[in-house]
Design a protein around this motif. Structure first.
Motif, short mmCIF file in Angstrom:
data_model
loop_
_atom_site.label_atom_id
_atom_site.label_comp_id
_atom_site.label_asym_id
_atom_site.label_seq_id
_atom_site.Cartn_x
_atom_site.Cartn_y
_atom_site.Cartn_z
N UNK A 110 0.84 -1.19 0.00
CA UNK A 110 0.00 0.00 0.00
C UNK A 110 0.88 1.25 0.00
N UNK A 113 1.92 2.04 -3.52
CA UNK A 113 0.85 2.70 -4.27
C UNK A 113 0.74 4.17 -3.86
N UNK A 114 0.78 4.42 -2.56
CA UNK A 114 0.66 5.81 -2.10
C UNK A 114 1.78 6.69 -2.64
N UNK A 116 3.41 6.27 -5.42
CA UNK A 116 3.13 6.46 -6.84
C UNK A 116 2.17 7.61 -7.09
N UNK A 117 1.26 7.81 -6.15
CA UNK A 117 0.19 8.79 -6.35
C UNK A 117 0.73 10.22 -6.54
N UNK A 119 2.88 10.98 -8.52
CA UNK A 119 3.18 11.12 -9.94
C UNK A 119 1.98 11.57 -10.75
N UNK A 120 0.83 11.67 -10.11
CA UNK A 120 -0.36 12.10 -10.86
C UNK A 120 -0.16 13.54 -11.33
N UNK A 121 -0.52 13.78 -12.57
CA UNK A 121 -0.31 15.12 -13.13
C UNK A 121 -1.63 15.87 -13.25
N UNK A 130 -6.38 15.48 -4.12
CA UNK A 130 -6.03 14.07 -4.19
C UNK A 130 -4.60 13.84 -3.69
N UNK A 133 -4.32 14.39 0.17
CA UNK A 133 -4.84 13.26 0.95
C UNK A 133 -3.88 12.07 0.89
N UNK A 134 -3.47 11.70 -0.31
CA UNK A 134 -2.62 10.52 -0.42
C UNK A 134 -1.25 10.77 0.21
N UNK A 137 -1.67 10.28 3.93
CA UNK A 137 -1.73 8.85 4.23
C UNK A 137 -0.34 8.25 4.17
#
Lengths: 168, 168
Positions: A110, A113-114, A116-117, A119-121, A130, A133-134, A137
């Motif tokens: 987990x 994954x967190x 990686x988040x 990297x969201x563009x 987003x 929050x991530x 976490x």
DNA sequence: TTTAACTTTCAGTAAATATTGAAAGTTAAA
DNA sequence: TTTAACTTTCAATATTTACTGAAAGTTAAA
């Protein structure tokens, strides 16, 4: 107010199995562990089958799983070909082992994954939220993971000292 | 190395659902929680159904369960009759709430069983060993329970201080 | 080697759990 | 009141997970 051994044993095995299912370990696995815990002697697959009234396949698979978790080990009796199984009676060591495994199996995936988040563009408010929050976490998870790691590597004294201090 | 928002969102919801099942919470429950976490606005049952592609009954039941756990709350929008749902964005508070519930649902029942085990009668070595093991478990469980209780009642500063100290 | 004691595997089945969707229930507004 | 927007329930069904038992696999002793 008192209780017969067989009744107590049964209750304990039941309770340990139930606790197991609540924690994503299956019932039979918990019950086998309970049985080995209260048995001074190492037990064979046969004996486990007999005591818990489960099939050979079931007994074998769940004993394997317990060995995978590192909380049950094989024991051979001199002159005997059959395998016997025991579990350590040290509760702290058990907790440590379970922590180690859950950390590896659940926290680490987990956390990846967190991470990686981030990297969201995108520069919308939605994306910003987003990521916030991530990231939160992730930060929390990292802290807990670090503490857990310390616990896993620690010795008995350290652990009880921490608990004591923690409870003031 | 980068990622689109929708992909990230999907991954996160998936991961949170998986973590949920590993912890005895069901997948849909975890996914709904993830969705609410990353949504700034409160969402209606319809919106949850739509986003996660699940039925009304499923959405409703799992939202109820999240409310039972005390980690999701209702929110009404002015002039609207429909119910909307949100979850707190404070991760520590979330952890505290989950700890509180698991303590109540799992630790307490098992502790009661362990306590009872001291009532087993008999003076054989077998019974003595049984009592030793269950008493050890009880002792350990009590310690952890106490620490958990402290954590649940604590404030943010206390928690991070402890974590810091703990990690040296 | 062969045998027999033992362990593992796995297709089939059973049991538990989660999900659906439509009907019943509830409640604010008309 | 009635209506209609909404929520809850629950029997039926689907999905997942656990369990069985017999057959296949393994390995120590004869």
């Amino acid at each position: 107010m008192s209780m017969h051994y067989d009744e107590g044993k049964e209750k304990f095995i039941q309770a340990w199995g139930t606790l197991g299912s609540a924690w994503g370990i299956n019932k039979a696995m918990g019950q086998i562990h309970a049985l080995l815990l209260i048995s001074e002697e190492a037990l064979s697959t046969e004996e486990v089958m007999e005591e818990l009234q489960i099939s050979r396949g079931n007994a074998n698979m769940n004993i394997r799983a317990l060995i995978d978790w590192g909380i049950v080990s094989k024991a051979y009796k001199p002159g005997e070909r059959k395998e016997y199984f025991t579990t350590g009676k040290d509760v702290l060591e058990l907790a440590r082992q379970v922590s180690r495994e859950r950390r590896r199996r659940e926290i680490e995936p987990v956390m990846r994954v967190l991470e990686e988040m981030q990297q969201v563009e995108g520069d919308t408010a939605e994306v910003a939220h987003f990521k916030t929050v991530t990231k939160d976490l992730e930060g929390f998870t990292k802290q807990v993971d670090g503490a857990l790691d310390k616990f896993i590597r620690s010795d008995k004294n350290w652990f009880f000292q921490v608990l004591m201090r923690l409870m003031k």
